[in-house]
Write a protein that holds these residues in place. Sequence first.
Motif, PDB file in Angstrom:
ATOM      1  N   ARG A   1       0.835  -1.209   0.000  1.00 47.74           N
ATOM      2  CA  ARG A   1       0.000   0.000   0.000  1.00 47.74           C
ATOM      3  C   ARG A   1       0.867   1.256   0.000  1.00 47.74           C
ATOM      4  O   ARG A   1       0.596   2.219  -0.735  1.00 47.74           O
ATOM      5  CB  ARG A   1      -0.917  -0.012   1.229  1.00 47.74           C
ATOM      6  N   GLY A   2       1.932   1.245   0.810  1.00 51.96           N
ATOM      7  CA  GLY A   2       2.834   2.398   0.851  1.00 51.96           C
ATOM      8  C   GLY A   2       3.513   2.638  -0.476  1.00 51.96           C
ATOM      9  O   GLY A   2       3.682   3.783  -0.906  1.00 51.96           O
ATOM     10  N   LEU A   3       3.907   1.567  -1.157  1.00 54.26           N
ATOM     11  CA  LEU A   3       4.537   1.698  -2.467  1.00 54.26           C
ATOM     12  C   LEU A   3       3.570   2.281  -3.490  1.00 54.26           C
ATOM     13  O   LEU A   3       3.941   3.127  -4.307  1.00 54.26           O
ATOM     14  CB  LEU A   3       5.032   0.333  -2.937  1.00 54.26           C
ATOM     15  N   GLN A   4       2.321   1.831  -3.434  1.00 52.05           N
ATOM     16  CA  GLN A   4       1.318   2.365  -4.357  1.00 52.05           C
ATOM     17  C   GLN A   4       1.099   3.858  -4.124  1.00 52.05           C
ATOM     18  O   GLN A   4       1.002   4.638  -5.074  1.00 52.05           O
ATOM     19  CB  GLN A   4       0.004   1.602  -4.187  1.00 52.05           C
ATOM     20  N   LEU A   5       1.034   4.260  -2.856  1.00 55.03           N
ATOM     21  CA  LEU A   5       0.848   5.676  -2.535  1.00 55.03           C
ATOM     22  C   LEU A   5       2.056   6.496  -2.988  1.00 55.03           C
ATOM     23  O   LEU A   5       1.894   7.618  -3.485  1.00 55.03           O
ATOM     24  CB  LEU A   5       0.625   5.845  -1.028  1.00 55.03           C
ATOM     25  N   ALA A   6       3.250   5.944  -2.813  1.00 55.60           N
ATOM     26  CA  ALA A   6       4.455   6.658  -3.243  1.00 55.60           C
ATOM     27  C   ALA A   6       4.446   6.872  -4.747  1.00 55.60           C
ATOM     28  O   ALA A   6       4.754   7.962  -5.233  1.00 55.60           O
ATOM     29  CB  ALA A   6       5.699   5.881  -2.815  1.00 55.60           C
ATOM     30  N   ARG A   7       4.080   5.835  -5.511  1.00 53.41           N
ATOM     31  CA  ARG A   7       4.003   5.972  -6.970  1.00 53.41           C
ATOM     32  C   ARG A   7       2.984   7.039  -7.353  1.00 53.41           C
ATOM     33  O   ARG A   7       3.225   7.863  -8.249  1.00 53.41           O
ATOM     34  CB  ARG A   7       3.607   4.640  -7.611  1.00 53.41           C
ATOM     35  N   MET A   8       1.826   7.021  -6.681  1.00 55.78           N
ATOM     36  CA  MET A   8       0.774   7.997  -6.989  1.00 55.78           C
ATOM     37  C   MET A   8       1.249   9.416  -6.703  1.00 55.78           C
ATOM     38  O   MET A   8       1.033  10.326  -7.494  1.00 55.78           O
ATOM     39  CB  MET A   8      -0.483   7.678  -6.172  1.00 55.78           C
ATOM     40  N   PHE A   9       1.936   9.604  -5.565  1.00 59.55           N
ATOM     41  CA  PHE A   9       2.396  10.951  -5.209  1.00 59.55           C
ATOM     42  C   PHE A   9       3.418  11.464  -6.216  1.00 59.55           C
ATOM     43  O   PHE A   9       3.325  12.591  -6.708  1.00 59.55           O
ATOM     44  CB  PHE A   9       3.009  10.958  -3.809  1.00 59.55           C
ATOM     45  N   LEU A  10       4.414  10.635  -6.519  1.00 59.81           N
ATOM     46  CA  LEU A  10       5.521  11.083  -7.362  1.00 59.81           C
ATOM     47  C   LEU A  10       5.068  11.488  -8.759  1.00 59.81           C
ATOM     48  O   LEU A  10       5.680  12.351  -9.384  1.00 59.81           O
ATOM     49  CB  LEU A  10       6.574   9.973  -7.457  1.00 59.81           C
ATOM     50  N   ALA A  11       3.976  10.880  -9.244  1.00 59.46           N
ATOM     51  CA  ALA A  11       3.519  11.151 -10.607  1.00 59.46           C
ATOM     52  C   ALA A  11       2.321  12.096 -10.664  1.00 59.46           C
ATOM     53  O   ALA A  11       1.772  12.321 -11.740  1.00 59.46           O
ATOM     54  CB  ALA A  11       3.166   9.828 -11.293  1.00 59.46           C
ATOM     55  N   ASN A  12       1.928  12.672  -9.522  1.00 59.85           N
ATOM     56  CA  ASN A  12       0.694  13.447  -9.462  1.00 59.85           C
ATOM     57  C   ASN A  12       0.991  14.932  -9.277  1.00 59.85           C
ATOM     58  O   ASN A  12       1.558  15.347  -8.261  1.00 59.85           O
ATOM     59  CB  ASN A  12      -0.170  12.932  -8.290  1.00 59.85           C
ATOM     60  N   ASN A  13       0.610  15.741 -10.258  1.00 66.57           N
ATOM     61  CA  ASN A  13       0.849  17.185 -10.170  1.00 66.57           C
ATOM     62  C   ASN A  13       0.126  17.808  -8.991  1.00 66.57           C
ATOM     63  O   ASN A  13       0.642  18.709  -8.320  1.00 66.57           O
ATOM     64  CB  ASN A  13       0.392  17.871 -11.464  1.00 66.57           C
ATOM     65  N   LEU A  14      -1.087  17.347  -8.715  1.00 64.39           N
ATOM     66  CA  LEU A  14      -1.872  17.902  -7.617  1.00 64.39           C
ATOM     67  C   LEU A  14      -1.186  17.674  -6.279  1.00 64.39           C
ATOM     68  O   LEU A  14      -1.238  18.536  -5.385  1.00 64.39           O
ATOM     69  CB  LEU A  14      -3.274  17.278  -7.594  1.00 64.39           C
ATOM     70  N   ALA A  15      -0.521  16.540  -6.125  1.00 67.86           N
ATOM     71  CA  ALA A  15       0.152  16.230  -4.862  1.00 67.86           C
ATOM     72  C   ALA A  15       1.222  17.272  -4.550  1.00 67.86           C
ATOM     73  O   ALA A  15       1.341  17.732  -3.407  1.00 67.86           O
ATOM     74  CB  ALA A  15       0.769  14.834  -4.930  1.00 67.86           C
ATOM     75  N   TYR A  16       1.990  17.677  -5.553  1.00 66.66           N
ATOM     76  CA  TYR A  16       3.037  18.679  -5.333  1.00 66.66           C
ATOM     77  C   TYR A  16       2.417  20.021  -4.959  1.00 66.66           C
ATOM     78  O   TYR A  16       2.928  20.741  -4.091  1.00 66.66           O
ATOM     79  CB  TYR A  16       3.900  18.816  -6.585  1.00 66.66           C
ATOM     80  N   PHE A  17       1.313  20.369  -5.604  1.00 66.36           N
ATOM     81  CA  PHE A  17       0.626  21.628  -5.292  1.00 66.36           C
ATOM     82  C   PHE A  17       0.152  21.629  -3.839  1.00 66.36           C
ATOM     83  O   PHE A  17       0.315  22.620  -3.115  1.00 66.36           O
ATOM     84  CB  PHE A  17      -0.561  21.820  -6.242  1.00 66.36           C
ATOM     85  N   LEU A  18      -0.421  20.518  -3.402  1.00 62.94           N
ATOM     86  CA  LEU A  18      -0.945  20.436  -2.035  1.00 62.94           C
ATOM     87  C   LEU A  18       0.179  20.491  -0.996  1.00 62.94           C
ATOM     88  O   LEU A  18       0.029  21.127   0.054  1.00 62.94           O
ATOM     89  CB  LEU A  18      -1.755  19.150  -1.864  1.00 62.94           C
ATOM     90  N   VAL A  19       1.297  19.842  -1.297  1.00 68.33           N
ATOM     91  CA  VAL A  19       2.422  19.887  -0.357  1.00 68.33           C
ATOM     92  C   VAL A  19       2.958  21.309  -0.243  1.00 68.33           C
ATOM     93  O   VAL A  19       3.261  21.789   0.853  1.00 68.33           O
ATOM     94  CB  VAL A  19       3.534  18.914  -0.801  1.00 68.33           C
ATOM     95  N   ARG A  20       3.058  22.001  -1.381  1.00 68.12           N
ATOM     96  CA  ARG A  20       3.534  23.389  -1.331  1.00 68.12           C
ATOM     97  C   ARG A  20       2.556  24.265  -0.552  1.00 68.12           C
ATOM     98  O   ARG A  20       2.955  25.180   0.166  1.00 68.12           O
ATOM     99  CB  ARG A  20       3.712  23.919  -2.763  1.00 68.12           C
TER     100      ARG A  20
ATOM    101  N   GLY B   1      16.313  -2.334  -7.236  1.00 64.44           N
ATOM    102  CA  GLY B   1      14.967  -2.691  -6.788  1.00 64.44           C
ATOM    103  C   GLY B   1      13.990  -1.542  -6.923  1.00 64.44           C
ATOM    104  O   GLY B   1      12.826  -1.741  -7.275  1.00 64.44           O
ATOM    105  N   LEU B   2      14.454  -0.315  -6.666  1.00 66.21           N
ATOM    106  CA  LEU B   2      13.579   0.853  -6.818  1.00 66.21           C
ATOM    107  C   LEU B   2      13.116   0.994  -8.264  1.00 66.21           C
ATOM    108  O   LEU B   2      11.985   1.397  -8.529  1.00 66.21           O
ATOM    109  CB  LEU B   2      14.308   2.123  -6.369  1.00 66.21           C
ATOM    110  N   GLU B   3      14.001   0.662  -9.202  1.00 70.01           N
ATOM    111  CA  GLU B   3      13.598   0.685 -10.612  1.00 70.01           C
ATOM    112  C   GLU B   3      12.499  -0.345 -10.863  1.00 70.01           C
ATOM    113  O   GLU B   3      11.488  -0.054 -11.506  1.00 70.01           O
ATOM    114  CB  GLU B   3      14.792   0.391 -11.510  1.00 70.01           C
ATOM    115  N   ASN B   4      12.683  -1.553 -10.346  1.00 71.04           N
ATOM    116  CA  ASN B   4      11.697  -2.608 -10.556  1.00 71.04           C
ATOM    117  C   ASN B   4      10.361  -2.279  -9.903  1.00 71.04           C
ATOM    118  O   ASN B   4       9.309  -2.708 -10.379  1.00 71.04           O
ATOM    119  CB  ASN B   4      12.223  -3.936 -10.009  1.00 71.04           C
ATOM    120  N   LEU B   5      10.406  -1.512  -8.820  1.00 74.08           N
ATOM    121  CA  LEU B   5       9.170  -1.101  -8.131  1.00 74.08           C
ATOM    122  C   LEU B   5       8.572   0.169  -8.733  1.00 74.08           C
ATOM    123  O   LEU B   5       7.584   0.694  -8.219  1.00 74.08           O
ATOM    124  CB  LEU B   5       9.449  -0.882  -6.642  1.00 74.08           C
ATOM    125  N   GLU B   6       9.195   0.671  -9.805  1.00 72.56           N
ATOM    126  CA  GLU B   6       8.719   1.863 -10.527  1.00 72.56           C
ATOM    127  C   GLU B   6       8.709   3.109  -9.650  1.00 72.56           C
ATOM    128  O   GLU B   6       7.814   3.953  -9.741  1.00 72.56           O
ATOM    129  CB  GLU B   6       7.323   1.608 -11.108  1.00 72.56           C
TER     130      GLU B   6
END
Length: 247
Positions: free
Chosen positions: A24-43, A138-143
């Motif tokens: 679940r944590g890996l899925q959330l990390a992938r979603m955050f890293l590729a999501n423009n809205l996530a960066y806006f919200l963090v800022r 491994g990080l590459e394989n986990l995308e």
Amino acid sequence: RESCMKYKKETIRSGPLSRGGNVRGLQLARMFLANNLAYFLVRLALGPLGRRLRPYQEAAVQGILSELHAAYSGEKPVIFASAFVPTELIYGLGAIPVLPEVWSGFAAAAGFSAPAVTASEAAGYSQDLCSFHRCSLGLENLELLPKPAAVIVSSHLCDGGRRSLYRHSRSFGCPFYVLDVPYAATPDGTAWLAHQIERAARDLVLKVPGLSLAGLPGALAAANRARTEYLAVCRLRRERPAPWAGS
């Protein structure tokens, strides 16, 4: 071997990890890293938080967010590099440097190193390899790594770094460059290294869309100014009492 590696990567991506896995944590990390809205919200969240941060801390956080966004959104080309490649070369060309060895440290801090190492071993990499390099593979394989447009390595410091980054270049199908650092700092050795860096820079501009030599003078000047400031800080730290603690 290529077919086997592809099959193992698909298995790792689609199935739960056998040990040390926080799927679940890996899925959330992938979603955050590729999501423009996530960066806006963090800022946005940094506004109230910024009052509790020191200026250099806020600048560091903003810089990291800006580079992550540019790397994962495709706003700028990404170049993978080993730890001893001069990053001013990459910044000067207009790209974002990503150091997979350093990202292994980030993964450990975020709790993703165990599943990353597990993923690399599941893909066939030996447990005898350096844990930094196993983790980055491994990080590459986990995308969890951005897609590089090129890879540059230095012959200094270790063989594992060169080989693991070569593997990244093969996986992503991008150009691979080695800067051969001479053992002795002689005039001939310096000229040889300078020639290699210039040749790599010119070749990268030809092969990677979006890169240009125009920013190199400014990046080198900024790096020299930063070095001057760093040496001044080092002199201050010799004072008794020193103005900063070791931490």
